[in-house]
Every structure is written in structure tokens, then in C-alpha cells.
Scaffold this motif. Structure first.
Motif, mmCIF file in Angstrom:
data_model
loop_
_atom_site.group_PDB
_atom_site.id
_atom_site.type_symbol
_atom_site.label_atom_id
_atom_site.label_comp_id
_atom_site.label_asym_id
_atom_site.label_seq_id
_atom_site.Cartn_x
_atom_site.Cartn_y
_atom_site.Cartn_z
ATOM 1 N N GLU A 139 -4.169 -3.897 8.697
ATOM 2 C CA GLU A 139 -2.799 -3.888 8.166
ATOM 3 C C GLU A 139 -2.722 -3.114 6.850
ATOM 4 O O GLU A 139 -1.807 -2.311 6.640
ATOM 5 N N ILE A 140 -3.698 -3.332 5.975
ATOM 6 C CA ILE A 140 -3.721 -2.644 4.679
ATOM 7 C C ILE A 140 -3.928 -1.136 4.865
ATOM 8 O O ILE A 140 -3.306 -0.322 4.169
ATOM 9 N N GLU A 141 -4.782 -0.758 5.817
ATOM 10 C CA GLU A 141 -4.984 0.669 6.110
ATOM 11 C C GLU A 141 -3.652 1.341 6.428
ATOM 12 O O GLU A 141 -3.350 2.422 5.924
ATOM 13 N N ASN A 142 -2.854 0.701 7.268
ATOM 14 C CA ASN A 142 -1.550 1.250 7.623
ATOM 15 C C ASN A 142 -0.592 1.255 6.434
ATOM 16 O O ASN A 142 0.178 2.202 6.252
ATOM 17 N N GLU A 143 -0.660 0.203 5.627
ATOM 18 C CA GLU A 143 0.213 0.103 4.458
ATOM 19 C C GLU A 143 -0.108 1.197 3.423
ATOM 20 O O GLU A 143 0.788 1.731 2.779
ATOM 21 N N ILE A 144 -1.385 1.506 3.266
ATOM 22 C CA ILE A 144 -1.789 2.555 2.324
ATOM 23 C C ILE A 144 -1.134 3.875 2.709
ATOM 24 O O ILE A 144 -0.564 4.578 1.868
ATOM 25 N N LEU A 145 -1.187 4.224 3.991
ATOM 26 C CA LEU A 145 -0.575 5.468 4.459
ATOM 27 C C LEU A 145 0.938 5.427 4.331
ATOM 28 O O LEU A 145 1.563 6.435 3.975
ATOM 29 N N ASP A 146 1.522 4.254 4.593
ATOM 30 C CA ASP A 146 2.975 4.113 4.475
ATOM 31 C C ASP A 146 3.417 4.307 3.019
ATOM 32 O O ASP A 146 4.383 5.026 2.738
ATOM 33 N N ASP B 203 2.885 13.094 -5.569
ATOM 34 C CA ASP B 203 1.864 13.205 -4.540
ATOM 35 C C ASP B 203 0.814 12.132 -4.760
ATOM 36 O O ASP B 203 0.493 11.803 -5.900
ATOM 37 N N VAL B 204 0.304 11.585 -3.671
ATOM 38 C CA VAL B 204 -0.729 10.558 -3.742
ATOM 39 C C VAL B 204 -1.923 11.043 -2.935
ATOM 40 O O VAL B 204 -1.779 11.452 -1.785
ATOM 41 N N MET B 205 -3.074 10.993 -3.540
ATOM 42 C CA MET B 205 -4.309 11.351 -2.827
ATOM 43 C C MET B 205 -4.983 10.071 -2.362
ATOM 44 O O MET B 205 -5.108 9.115 -3.131
ATOM 45 N N VAL B 206 -5.424 10.040 -1.095
ATOM 46 C CA VAL B 206 -6.144 8.884 -0.560
ATOM 47 C C VAL B 206 -7.582 9.297 -0.280
ATOM 48 O O VAL B 206 -7.826 10.273 0.436
ATOM 49 N N ILE B 207 -8.513 8.573 -0.862
ATOM 50 C CA ILE B 207 -9.940 8.839 -0.671
ATOM 51 C C ILE B 207 -10.579 7.641 0.013
ATOM 52 O O ILE B 207 -10.444 6.506 -0.449
ATOM 53 N N LYS C 235 1.783 5.909 0.650
ATOM 54 C CA LYS C 235 1.559 7.318 0.316
ATOM 55 C C LYS C 235 2.738 8.171 0.779
ATOM 56 O O LYS C 235 3.276 8.976 0.023
ATOM 57 N N ASN C 236 3.164 7.985 2.032
ATOM 58 C CA ASN C 236 4.265 8.786 2.592
ATOM 59 C C ASN C 236 5.590 8.501 1.901
ATOM 60 O O ASN C 236 6.381 9.410 1.646
ATOM 61 N N ARG C 237 5.843 7.243 1.564
ATOM 62 C CA ARG C 237 7.106 6.892 0.900
ATOM 63 C C ARG C 237 7.159 7.442 -0.521
ATOM 64 O O ARG C 237 8.209 7.889 -0.986
ATOM 65 N N LEU C 238 6.036 7.440 -1.224
ATOM 66 C CA LEU C 238 6.002 7.974 -2.582
ATOM 67 C C LEU C 238 6.075 9.500 -2.592
ATOM 68 O O LEU C 238 6.513 10.093 -3.567
ATOM 69 N N HIS C 239 5.666 10.124 -1.499
ATOM 70 C CA HIS C 239 5.596 11.584 -1.432
ATOM 71 C C HIS C 239 6.939 12.246 -1.106
ATOM 72 O O HIS C 239 7.045 13.459 -1.130
ATOM 73 N N ARG C 240 7.966 11.469 -0.850
ATOM 74 C CA ARG C 240 9.266 12.053 -0.519
ATOM 75 C C ARG C 240 9.626 13.134 -1.537
ATOM 76 O O ARG C 240 9.417 12.953 -2.742
ATOM 77 N N PRO C 241 10.203 14.251 -1.058
ATOM 78 C CA PRO C 241 10.469 15.396 -1.957
ATOM 79 C C PRO C 241 11.266 15.048 -3.210
ATOM 80 O O PRO C 241 11.003 15.603 -4.274
ATOM 81 N N ASN C 242 12.205 14.105 -3.100
ATOM 82 C CA ASN C 242 13.010 13.797 -4.287
ATOM 83 C C ASN C 242 12.211 13.031 -5.347
ATOM 84 O O ASN C 242 12.650 12.876 -6.476
#
Length: 196
Positions: free
Chosen positions: A39-46, A59-63, A48-55
Motif C-alpha cells: 500500500e505504501i509503495e503505491n502511495e509513494i508513487l501517488d 519534482d520529486v525523486m524516488v530512490i 510523487k505524481n500529485r506533487l509533480h502537477r505542472p501548476n
């Protein structure tokens, strides 16, 4: 702190400034129940994508620290081979020697520099976006070779121009407890975003 509260904190413009925070030290830990790993793996990507919105211009880097450790071993020459292939070849007949070598490699300044260079390269490529966070996950997979406290202690000097958010599958009271079961090491001064 729930995962929604974590997102809200990370989305806060004041929090995004890497120079804000307790002790002005830009390293944070989000602790979670290890049974929620998928669940956390999916949340991390979610997140990242929500914070990356153009407005947001963010940017978030995931390592994945485990994947990066493997990449480091594959890129590090050792005789005719690389370290990854050499260790695979000898892990059955010399398990103790390979185990010892892996624990040394995990804290080798070359591995830390490898991570630092990867982050710097990402920061450069992400322009004109502002990179506020580097998410680090995978510490459960790297145990016992890479221990959380020691990693933070050694990598501290490299954290510049961003906030590092570590996702830790365990608890922390007087010491880190990986998966809530294994005693890892003494607490480090990273700011805890949740006490699991």
C-alpha cells in the motif's frame, strides 16, 4: 500522521523549503506498519505524481536504496568482473566473506558518492521544476547490509538543496525497530513524521 496528512505536509509551500525544519536538518522519516508495504509503495508513487502537477512546479525523486545498491555493485569493477557478478559467483562457497564485503560496500564512500551524483543529475535534469524532495525507500530489503541510522549518519553531508524523506517499515522509540521486530540501531536525529 496518515498518508493524506503526509501529502498535505509535503504540499505545503513553507515545508518545501529545504532550509526550514527542526535544527535546519533536511532529513525526515515516515514510519509505517511493515504489513502495509504494498500500500505504501503505491502511495509513494501517488504522492510523487500529485506533487509533480505542472501548476506546482515541483519534482520529486524516488530512490529505491536496494535497487541503487545493486546498480552500484554492477557498475563497480572488480578484476575482470563487476562486484555484483563476483559476489554471485562466490556467495555459496564463501558466504561469510561475501556477507562481510557487502556490509563494507554499503557504507563505502563510493556508494554514497554514487547516490549523491544520481541525485545531483536528477536535480539538474528536473529544471525548471523545483526539486523539493528525494524519497528514499527499500530499507527493509537492504537489511542487514544497510542500516538506517548508519546510512543517515554517513549520508548527512551530501543532503543539500532538497529535503530527504525516508520511508521506514518499522518503529522507533529508543532505537529503530525494523518491521517492529528486529532491533536495528540507535536513533538518528532525522525528524520523525510518524511514530508507527
Amino acid at each position: 500522521m496518515t498518508i493524506t496528512q503526509l501529502y498535505n505536509q509535503l504540499a505545503d509551500k513553507d515545508f518545501q523549503d529545504y532550509q526550514t525544519g527542526d535544527l535546519f536538518f533536511p532529513a525526515y522519516m515516515y514510519m509505517y506498519d511493515a504489513s502495509k508495504e504494498y500500500e505504501i509503495e503505491n502511495e509513494i508513487l501517488d504522492i510523487k505524481n500529485r506533487l509533480h502537477r505542472p501548476n506546482n512546479y515541483l519534482d520529486v525523486m524516488v530512490i529505491d536504496i536496494f535497487e541503487e545498491f545493486l546498480n552500484f555493485l554492477k557498475e563497480t569493477k572488480f578484476g575482470k568482473d563487476n562486484k555484483y557478478d563476483f559476489y554471485l559467483l562466490h556467495e555459496k562457497n564463501k558466504p561469510d566473506a561475501v556477507d562481510k564485503a557487502l556490509k563494507q560496500d554499503a557504507y563505502d564512500v563510493r556508494f554514497l558518492t554514487f547516490l549523491d551524483q544520481k541525485i545531483k543529475s536528477h536535480l539538474e535534469q528536473a529544471k525548471p521544476y523545483e526539486v523539493a524532495y528525494v524519497f528514499v525507500k527499500g530499507f527493509g530489503t537492504t537489511f542487514p547490509y544497510l542500516r538506517t541510522s548508519r546510512f543517515f549518519n554517513n549520508f548527512e553531508q551530501y543532503i543539500k538543496g532538497y529535503k530527504l524523506i525516508m520511508f521506514y517499515p518499522g518503529k522507533a522509540k529508543n532505537y529503530y525497530s525494523l518491521f517492529g521486530l528486529l532491533k536495528d540501531e540507535n536513533l538518528y536525529r532525522a525528524i520523525k513524521l510518524i511514530n508507527a
